[in-house]
Design an enzyme around this catalytic site. Structure first.
Site, PDB file in Angstrom:
ATOM      1  N   CYS A 327      24.379  -3.408  51.953  1.00 31.29           N
ATOM      2  CA  CYS A 327      24.294  -2.106  52.608  1.00 31.29           C
ATOM      3  C   CYS A 327      23.670  -1.041  51.721  1.00 31.29           C
ATOM      4  O   CYS A 327      23.465   0.076  52.142  1.00 31.29           O
ATOM      5  CB  CYS A 327      25.692  -1.676  53.020  1.00 31.29           C
ATOM      6  SG  CYS A 327      26.846  -1.896  51.692  1.00 31.29           S
TER       7      CYS A 327
HETATM    8  C1  LIG Z   1      33.976  -4.627  49.344  1.00 29.10           C
HETATM    9  C2  LIG Z   1      33.564  -4.160  50.706  1.00 29.10           C
HETATM   10  N1  LIG Z   1      34.273  -3.207  51.314  1.00 29.10           N
HETATM   11  C3  LIG Z   1      33.948  -2.741  52.529  1.00 29.10           C
HETATM   12  C4  LIG Z   1      32.853  -3.226  53.200  1.00 29.10           C
HETATM   13  C5  LIG Z   1      32.491  -2.596  54.523  1.00 29.10           C
HETATM   14  O1  LIG Z   1      32.564  -3.466  55.578  1.00 29.10           O
HETATM   15  P1  LIG Z   1      31.804  -3.097  56.943  1.00 29.10           P
HETATM   16  O2  LIG Z   1      30.370  -2.837  56.568  1.00 29.10           O
HETATM   17  O3  LIG Z   1      31.967  -4.312  57.769  1.00 29.10           O
HETATM   18  O4  LIG Z   1      32.453  -1.908  57.508  1.00 29.10           O
HETATM   19  C6  LIG Z   1      32.074  -4.233  52.600  1.00 29.10           C
HETATM   20  C7  LIG Z   1      30.871  -4.765  53.293  1.00 29.10           C
HETATM   21  O5  LIG Z   1      29.874  -5.069  52.702  1.00 29.10           O
HETATM   22  C8  LIG Z   1      32.442  -4.714  51.327  1.00 29.10           C
HETATM   23  O6  LIG Z   1      31.744  -5.659  50.691  1.00 29.10           O
END
Ligand SMILES: Cc1ncc(COP(=O)(O)O)c(C=O)c1O
Length: 383
Positions: A327
């Site tokens: 992301c």
């Molecule tokens: C450690 C961690 N926390 C939170 C998230 C967030 O998840 P989401 O993008 O499904 O909301 C991710 C996703 O990459 C993650 O790797």
């Protein structure tokens, strides 16, 4: 249907397990009624949600009232931090310097708005956080400590159980949250053993659907982010996404049941990968954070070529890995800040590759990766 040669970006997202896909499909067809309505079909939808909640509770070792289904990790993490910012007058929040953006950006935003004060605790040179450093960052104003259970980029597993024990001993009443997005299905996740008050789960990291859950201890305060029809005991209003919730519970159950077998298998593949990398690239190879406890599936490394100071091979390889968190937008000129904060040098961070293996990967996949890397690095050396 996407058919990659070798997919090793499982910390980014995982493919749905066949059993989970079947349950979701069946629920889309047969469990579509509004769970809050008055009909046999509605009762069936409510039953499916209840079954899923029971499964998640069995996995995490908690009770049903302590689970709220959410849209994913970002929402769960935001819910905890926002709650604390509203429940107390300008509370101090402590996080690690390598949290996922859904914690760190949320915390920084609350801090910028003047709603909290924030400390981001630095890591040691091997990408680990020392429990005593977290403890030292806490003050009498601290209301929440939020430290992830495992880092998505380096795979380093943080000692959240010790952190919780230390901070709660020193400052009774302080609340602890852990983002366990990367942990389920790779290492044990038990809220009682961890001693935490809040824990974030993300379905698509353990072969489940793209929804999540938040564990909140019965005694831990929590406020909703949204307001509406009162579903999920008012904590997460909105008509429930029954098919995805059903899939989440099954995926969590399967991840937990297969934990020792799958983590052993992924570790075997990861260790084989790193030994072959070492034997192939020798002193041209840097494996990041390798002396810290790591998830069994994650290897974060860089390869250096003789005629170039450093080369990123990722753009040329045929296997699917990543530079870091999926992301984050990585550009050619900007390495991952979380890698830099994990003690990785700028040059290594610029060229690091994250291979995150999954339950479907094999030793043959690792051989493919090595052959591919040899081919690409040879090509680059000729340039
Ligand atoms: C450690 C961690 N926390 C939170 C998230 C967030 O998840 P989401 O993008 O499904 O909301 C991710 C996703 O990459 C993650 O790797």
């Amino acid at each position: 249907m996407i058919k990659w040669k070798v997919y090793v970006d499982n910390n980014g997202t995982t493919p749905l397990r066949e059993e989970v896909c079947q349950l979701i499909t069946k629920t889309l067809k047969c469990g579509w009624a509004n769970p809050s309505s008055q009909s046999d079909e509605a009762d069936e939808a409510a039953r499916l949600i209840k079954i899923s909640r029971e499964k998640v509770c069995n996995v995490l070792n908690c009770s049903e009232e302590e689970i709220t289904f959410t849209s994913g990790g970002t929402e769960s993490n935001n819910m905890v931090l926002n709650s604390i910012s509203k429940l107390y007058a300008k509370p101090h929040i402590v996080v690690s310097a390598v949290e996922h953006d859904s914690v760190s950006a949320c915390a920084r935003n609350l801090n910028k708005q003047g709603l909290i004060t924030l400390t981001e605790v630095e890591l040691n040179s091997d990408g680990n956080i020392l429990p005593e450093d977290v403890c030292a960052a806490c003050t009498s104003e601290t209301r929440l400590v939020s430290i992830m259970l495992a880092n998505n980029e380096t795979g380093v597993v943080f000692d959240v159980a010790t952190i919780t024990r230390l901070v709660k001993k020193e400052r009774p009443g302080l609340l602890v949250h852990t983002d366990a997005a990367q942990a389920l299905g790779k290492i044990p996740v038990d809220v009682s053993a961890l001693g935490v008050d809040y824990l974030t789960l993300v379905g698509h990291k353990f072969y489940g659907p793209r929804v999540g859950a938040l564990y909140h201890r019965l005694t831990a305060p929590l406020l909703p982010l949204l307001f509406g029809g009162g579903q999920e005991c008012g904590m997460r209003p909105g008509t429930e996404n029954t098919p995805m919730i059903a899939g989440l519970g099954l995926a969590a159950q399967l991840a937990s049941q297969g934990l020792s077998r799958h983590s052993r298998h992924m570790l075997k593949c990861r260790d084989y990968l790193e030994s072959r990398l070492l034997e192939t690239f020798g002193d041209k190879l840097v494996i990041n954070c390798k002396d810290s406890p790591r998830l069994p599936n994650t290897s974060n490394f860089a390869i250096f070529l003789e005629n170039c100071r450093s080369v990123n091979v990722l753009e040329r390889v045929k296997f699917v890995a990543s530079k870091g968190a999926a992301c984050h937008s990585h550009t050619a000129t900007k390495p991952s800040q979380n890698l830099l904060n994990s003690g990785v040098s700028y040059e290594v961070a610029m060229n690091s590759i994250r291979v995150s293996l999954g339950i479907h990967n094999s030793i043959e996949d690792v051989d493919f990766i090595i052959e591919d890397l040899i081919k690409v690095t040879n090509e680059l050396a000729q340039l």
